[in-house]
Design a protein around this motif. Structure first.
Motif, PDB file in Angstrom:
ATOM      1  N   GLN A   1      16.390  28.866  24.749  1.00 20.29           N
ATOM      2  CA  GLN A   1      15.547  27.849  24.140  1.00 20.29           C
ATOM      3  C   GLN A   1      14.778  28.514  23.017  1.00 20.29           C
ATOM      4  O   GLN A   1      14.241  29.614  23.179  1.00 20.29           O
ATOM      5  CB  GLN A   1      14.593  27.245  25.160  1.00 20.29           C
ATOM      6  CG  GLN A   1      13.790  26.077  24.609  1.00 20.29           C
ATOM      7  CD  GLN A   1      12.976  25.365  25.679  1.00 20.29           C
ATOM      8  OE1 GLN A   1      13.128  25.632  26.870  1.00 20.29           O
ATOM      9  NE2 GLN A   1      12.119  24.457  25.268  1.00 20.29           N
ATOM     10  N   VAL A   2      14.719  27.852  21.878  1.00 21.13           N
ATOM     11  CA  VAL A   2      14.132  28.438  20.676  1.00 21.13           C
ATOM     12  C   VAL A   2      12.842  27.698  20.335  1.00 21.13           C
ATOM     13  O   VAL A   2      12.826  26.462  20.274  1.00 21.13           O
ATOM     14  CB  VAL A   2      15.119  28.381  19.492  1.00 21.13           C
ATOM     15  CG1 VAL A   2      14.528  29.089  18.272  1.00 21.13           C
ATOM     16  CG2 VAL A   2      16.454  29.013  19.879  1.00 21.13           C
ATOM     17  N   PHE A   3      11.771  28.470  20.109  1.00 20.19           N
ATOM     18  CA  PHE A   3      10.446  27.905  19.837  1.00 20.19           C
ATOM     19  C   PHE A   3       9.930  28.411  18.489  1.00 20.19           C
ATOM     20  O   PHE A   3      10.359  29.440  17.977  1.00 20.19           O
ATOM     21  CB  PHE A   3       9.432  28.344  20.903  1.00 20.19           C
ATOM     22  CG  PHE A   3       9.779  27.958  22.307  1.00 20.19           C
ATOM     23  CD1 PHE A   3       9.265  26.808  22.882  1.00 20.19           C
ATOM     24  CD2 PHE A   3      10.595  28.776  23.091  1.00 20.19           C
ATOM     25  CE1 PHE A   3       9.561  26.473  24.191  1.00 20.19           C
ATOM     26  CE2 PHE A   3      10.897  28.447  24.395  1.00 20.19           C
ATOM     27  CZ  PHE A   3      10.381  27.290  24.945  1.00 20.19           C
ATOM     28  N   SER A   4       8.945  27.665  17.972  1.00 18.18           N
ATOM     29  CA  SER A   4       8.111  28.170  16.887  1.00 18.18           C
ATOM     30  C   SER A   4       6.817  28.698  17.498  1.00 18.18           C
ATOM     31  O   SER A   4       6.348  28.152  18.499  1.00 18.18           O
ATOM     32  CB  SER A   4       7.777  27.058  15.887  1.00 18.18           C
ATOM     33  OG  SER A   4       8.917  26.669  15.167  1.00 18.18           O
TER      34      SER A   4
ATOM     35  N   VAL B   1       0.150  28.972  22.665  1.00 16.62           N
ATOM     36  CA  VAL B   1       1.328  28.312  23.234  1.00 16.62           C
ATOM     37  C   VAL B   1       2.442  28.288  22.202  1.00 16.62           C
ATOM     38  O   VAL B   1       2.215  28.429  20.997  1.00 16.62           O
ATOM     39  CB  VAL B   1       0.995  26.865  23.682  1.00 16.62           C
ATOM     40  CG1 VAL B   1      -0.018  26.882  24.800  1.00 16.62           C
ATOM     41  CG2 VAL B   1       0.490  26.030  22.515  1.00 16.62           C
ATOM     42  N   ASP B   2       3.656  28.091  22.695  1.00 12.94           N
ATOM     43  CA  ASP B   2       4.823  27.970  21.822  1.00 12.94           C
ATOM     44  C   ASP B   2       5.086  26.502  21.534  1.00 12.94           C
ATOM     45  O   ASP B   2       4.832  25.623  22.365  1.00 12.94           O
ATOM     46  CB  ASP B   2       6.046  28.601  22.488  1.00 12.94           C
ATOM     47  CG  ASP B   2       5.851  30.086  22.755  1.00 12.94           C
ATOM     48  OD1 ASP B   2       5.275  30.763  21.890  1.00 12.94           O
ATOM     49  OD2 ASP B   2       6.257  30.558  23.839  1.00 12.94           O
ATOM     50  N   PHE B   3       5.638  26.225  20.354  1.00 12.96           N
ATOM     51  CA  PHE B   3       5.875  24.858  19.905  1.00 12.96           C
ATOM     52  C   PHE B   3       7.375  24.594  19.750  1.00 12.96           C
ATOM     53  O   PHE B   3       8.170  25.527  19.566  1.00 12.96           O
ATOM     54  CB  PHE B   3       5.175  24.607  18.565  1.00 12.96           C
ATOM     55  CG  PHE B   3       3.682  24.511  18.671  1.00 12.96           C
ATOM     56  CD1 PHE B   3       3.056  23.289  18.790  1.00 12.96           C
ATOM     57  CD2 PHE B   3       2.897  25.661  18.675  1.00 12.96           C
ATOM     58  CE1 PHE B   3       1.676  23.194  18.897  1.00 12.96           C
ATOM     59  CE2 PHE B   3       1.517  25.586  18.785  1.00 12.96           C
ATOM     60  CZ  PHE B   3       0.913  24.341  18.894  1.00 12.96           C
ATOM     61  N   PRO B   4       7.778  23.317  19.792  1.00 15.71           N
ATOM     62  CA  PRO B   4       9.178  22.983  19.500  1.00 15.71           C
ATOM     63  C   PRO B   4       9.504  23.283  18.038  1.00 15.71           C
ATOM     64  O   PRO B   4       8.638  23.725  17.264  1.00 15.71           O
ATOM     65  CB  PRO B   4       9.249  21.474  19.791  1.00 15.71           C
ATOM     66  CG  PRO B   4       8.016  21.143  20.568  1.00 15.71           C
ATOM     67  CD  PRO B   4       6.984  22.137  20.158  1.00 15.71           C
ATOM     68  N   LEU B   5      10.745  23.012  17.650  1.00 17.74           N
ATOM     69  CA  LEU B   5      11.154  23.217  16.266  1.00 17.74           C
ATOM     70  C   LEU B   5      10.988  21.924  15.470  1.00 17.74           C
ATOM     71  O   LEU B   5      11.064  20.820  16.016  1.00 17.74           O
ATOM     72  CB  LEU B   5      12.617  23.655  16.190  1.00 17.74           C
ATOM     73  CG  LEU B   5      13.013  24.986  16.843  1.00 17.74           C
ATOM     74  CD1 LEU B   5      14.429  25.371  16.433  1.00 17.74           C
ATOM     75  CD2 LEU B   5      12.044  26.108  16.497  1.00 17.74           C
ATOM     76  N   SER B   6      10.781  22.089  14.172  1.00 22.60           N
ATOM     77  CA  SER B   6      10.774  20.938  13.275  1.00 22.60           C
ATOM     78  C   SER B   6      12.219  20.620  12.889  1.00 22.60           C
ATOM     79  O   SER B   6      13.131  21.439  13.073  1.00 22.60           O
ATOM     80  CB  SER B   6       9.963  21.250  12.024  1.00 22.60           C
ATOM     81  OG  SER B   6      10.594  22.293  11.276  1.00 22.60           O
ATOM     82  N   ALA B   7      12.433  19.414  12.342  1.00 19.75           N
ATOM     83  CA  ALA B   7      13.787  19.030  11.931  1.00 19.75           C
ATOM     84  C   ALA B   7      14.334  19.961  10.838  1.00 19.75           C
ATOM     85  O   ALA B   7      15.485  20.412  10.931  1.00 19.75           O
ATOM     86  CB  ALA B   7      13.805  17.577  11.471  1.00 19.75           C
TER      87      ALA B   7
END
Length: 804
Positions: A57-60, A67-73
């Motif tokens: 799983q890849v995070f920003s 905390v880690d965030f999801p990716l942007s489009a």
């Protein structure tokens, strides 16, 4: 079999010893089994995907965030098009949808995914198929779980091709997949659709600025390692930063985790602490029983000598005594499994259900858990019985036969080993009680932390508004006005308001900000802060104080100047001692200018143990999204409020459903869930350890006194006074205790560093807690020594000598 029957007879002949040993080990084995059962459910079962450890799983990660965030489009597409390490790179966008056409409308979590999402996870459909590449952007298709197929569609054999209406749009069901674990999807996740690059309420242009919302996963190619993948993604992150410096997430780093790591990372430190604690309890129980066994076996030296004189080998004597300890541990294992079976279902409730375990799924009775219990019981029996049996089997034949019926306290080596066991029990107990004391103090501090609002008599419920019926800010605001008016007219309702989220419950977004004056940094370098869209009166509903300026009113609408409220700490952070009211901020990636009209009290909106440097509130009429939180303050029972809100909702729009209606007290309990779980379980373990150590010390001293009855009689016959005997027994009993206290305090100091991250406003090296812990253990040990010592000091010398 003869040895086994003899061991059973010996245990029956000593019911007191057998009962004490079995109860002691039952506690140790039962608590270990309970924790192992939870660890098995959370960490060992694994995700039902093909080789989940090969899926990343890849995070920003933003430098100032914890905390880690999801990716942007744009970041996702840059990684997808540039990567060479994955066989497939996929993403999903978690939302919620209203389902109609299946009875009353209801809302469910829903995930919009790329077409290859299930292929990357390695998950196959049990019926039908998953998505095709051409369906990713334009098709209204859905994949459902077996749970949804059975519970909501009545196990319809013709489910493939059936229509399912989501937010007013008919979707064709193309496949059924196994129900996925709550640790990966969250609770009640049953529906997946396509069109992942859509955020309700966001324009495409705003989304492409770099808003983080995609959970991205990639399956490693066979010859690629995790370390190679991380290095490659780091390079892709650097190239993204150089090609798109204007994006919100241009400056963010890249973090990768395997799926098993990602779903359990937050729980690992806590459960590692619990596992260590429960292991300590088992070690204390084992040392307790081993001590009793050593005293028991050393009292049977004549029997051992007779057996060996008649031709028994040392191995057969060793086997005979090990059988006794194994029988005790197996019986304790059976009772321990029953104890664990009763305890495990209580743990999620104790933690306010914050654990990612499906409701009713956690059980101590499963094959891996039973295997663990049996293995632990056998290992415990062998380990705790081996040394006492080996020591006893080394008895000198002549000396043993000469003893006749005399008691014996065993050899010097045995006495030394018993003292080591007592010292070890005390050291482990001190460590455990000290750790529990720290967590209890931490929990008390956290539970008394002011969240910034008044949760008493407060109720919330959520609803999701379909984009088709509520396409813009104005239509959603009209609904909010209607809902507020309807509920205010309801008897018993004191206050009501609408917002985008709620403190400690999620829903609120993060907004970029900077001062409009001076040197304005690029968008990628601006700070972010929690932001909530609220209707007028929301502050009053929650009991949040207005410290300066004014609250929102009915004039703060879309075609009027943009205004904002900020938190007191935010005002201090950005403006120092200046008055922020009337000043302008630039917010969001679009650098929207907003005027600060008020300053409000600080609220713990993200976590109860975390203060925000800044927090924003915007008028609901100027900025809102299709996810609404309805907040009601009322002294009425929560069920009554729920029915009133449902009735109002049905009157205004029968197609909407109420989701997660609950009193705010439940949200507060959930915010304290992990801290409460750690405090309670570690407190229970520490209490058990304290009792076991006390019983162990008492048992060892009492047995020693009993076996030294003749010696004590001789001492008293030769003139020893009562206090002399009392002092002798207490001194010999407390010597290993003092040694254990010293070692235990040192271990507690080391433990403090390990659990420091789990503490709140409590020093890991609190001298008062450590001193109190040592004093409690010393007092318990002293009492455990005093009772047998007092009995010894009151012996009649004549009776004592007759024993000899």
């Amino acid at each position: 079999m003869t040895d086994l029957r003899f061991a059973l007879r010996q245990l029956r002949k000593s019911p007191g010893f057998t009962l004490l040993a079995v109860i002691t080990l039952t506690l140790g084995i039962g608590l270990n089994t309970a924790i192992f059962s939870l660890i098995n459910d959370l960490f060992l079962k694994g995700l039902p995907f093909q080789e989940p450890g090969r899926v990343l799983q890849v995070f920003s990660h933003f430098r100032e965030q914890t905390v880690d965030f999801p990716l942007s489009a744009p970041r996702y597409t840059h990684f997808r098009d540039g990567q060479t390490i994955f066989d497939g790179f996929a993403a999903e966008n978690g939302l919620a949808a209203t389902v109609t056409g299946l009875g009353d409308p209801f809302q469910v979590p829903m995930f919009k995914t790329t077409a290859n999402y299930f292929d990357v996870l390695g998950l196959r459909a049990t019926q039908g198929r998953t998505f095709r590449a051409e369906e990713e952007e334009g098709a209204d298709v859905a994949v459902i779980t077996q749970r949804f197929w059975k519970a909501r569609l009545g196990s319809d054999p013709n489910v493939i091709g059936r229509a399912l209406t989501l937010d007013g749009v008919a979707h064709t069901i193309v496949g059924v997949i196994p129900t996925l674990p709550v640790s990966w999807t969250g609770p009640n996740a049953d529906i997946w659709t396509t069109k992942p690059f859509i955020i309700p309420g966001f324009s495409h242009e705003r989304m492409m600025r770099g808003t983080a919302f995609l959970r991205a996963v990639g399956r490693l190619k066979p010859n690629i390692t995790v370390e190679q993948a991380r290095a490659s993604l780091q390079l892709l992150g650097d190239s993204y930063r150089s090609q798109y410096p204007e994006k919100i997430d241009a400056k963010s780093g890249t973090v990768t985790k395997t799926l098993p790591e990602a779903v359990t990372e937050n729980l690992r430190p806590g459960f590692a602490t619990l596992l260590a604690a429960v292991t300590f309890v088992l070690l204390i129980a084992c040392s307790n029983v081993a001590n009793l066994l050593l005293v028991r076996f050393s009292g049977r030296r004549r029997e051992i000598s007779l057996r060996m004189a008649l031709g028994a080998s040392r191995g057969s004597v060793l086997r005979l005594f090990v059988f006794e300890s194994v029988l005790v541990s197996l019986l304790a294992g059976i009772l321990g499994a029953v104890l664990a079976w009763q305890l495990v279902p209580l743990v999620p409730k104790l933690a306010a259900n914050f654990l990612p375990i499906e409701a009713g799924a956690a059980t101590a009775i499963s094959f891996p858990v039973l295997a663990f219990t049996v293995g632990l019981s056998l290992l415990t029996g062998v380990v705790m019985g081996l040394y006492p049996a080996w020591q006893s089997s080394r008895a000198d034949l002549v000396d043993g036969l000469k003893e006749g019926g005399r008691g014996s306290s065993g050899s010097v080596q045995q006495q030394r080993f018993r003292k080591v066991l007592v010292g070890a029990q005390v050291a482990l107990s001190v460590t455990l009680v000290a750790g529990a004391s720290l967590l209890i103090a931490s929990f008390m501090a956290l539970s008394h932390q002011n969240p910034g609002f008044k949760p008493e008599n407060l109720w919330i419920g959520l609803t999701v508004m379909p984009q088709a019926q509520y396409p813009d800010v104005a239509s959603r605001n009209r609904f909010a006005d209607q809902m507020t008016s309807a509920l205010r007219a309801t008897p018993g309702v004191q206050e009501v308001s609408i917002s985008g989220g709620f403190p400690l419950f999620g829903g609120a977004g993060a907004t970029l900000y900077t001062r409009a004056d001076g040197n304005i940094p690029p968008v990628a370098e601006r700070k972010g802060a929690p932001s909530n869209d609220i209707t007028p009166g929301w502050l009053r509903t929650l009991g949040i104080p207005l410290l300066a300026g004014r609250d929102f009113n009915e004039q703060d609408i879309a075609d009027h100047p943009n205004v904002i409220l900020i938190s007191a700490t935010g005002a201090k952070t950005v403006f120092g001692n200046e008055n922020p009211v009337g000043k302008t901020l630039l917010i969001t990636s679009g650098s929207v200018p907003v005027e600060i009209v008020g300053v409000v009290g600080d609220v713990r909106s993200v976590r109860l143990d975390q203060q925000n440097d800044m927090e924003f509130y915007r008028p609901f009429a100027q900025e809102n999204f299709p996810f609404l939180t309805i907040t009601v303050r009322s002294p009425l029972p929560p069920d009554t409020v729920t029915k009133s809100v449902q009735a109002a909702l049905k009157t205004i729009d029968p197609g909407l459903a109420l989701v997660l209606p609950q009193p705010v007290s439940e949200i507060m309990a959930q915010a304290l869930g992990q801290a409460k779980l750690m405090m309670t379980l570690l407190g229970v373990f520490a209490g058990v350890a304290l009792v076991l150590a006390t019983v162990g010390i008492y048992g060892a001293v009492a047995y020693t006194v009993e076996q030294r009855t003749g010696e004590i009689g001789v001492r008293m016959a030769l003139g020893a006074q009562t206090m002399d005997v009392l002092r002798l027994i207490v001194k010999q009993g407390m010597t290993p205790v003092v040694f254990g206290l010293v070692v235990g305090i040192g271990a507690a100091l080391a433990l403090g560093r390990l659990i420091a991250a789990q503490l709140y406003q409590v020093s890991a090296h609190n001298p008062m807690l450590l001193g109190t812990t040592a004093a409690v253990l010393a007092l318990a040990a002293l009492l455990a020594c005093l009772f047998p010592a007092r009995r010894a000091s009151h012996l009649n010398p004549v009776e004592a000598l007759r024993v000899e």
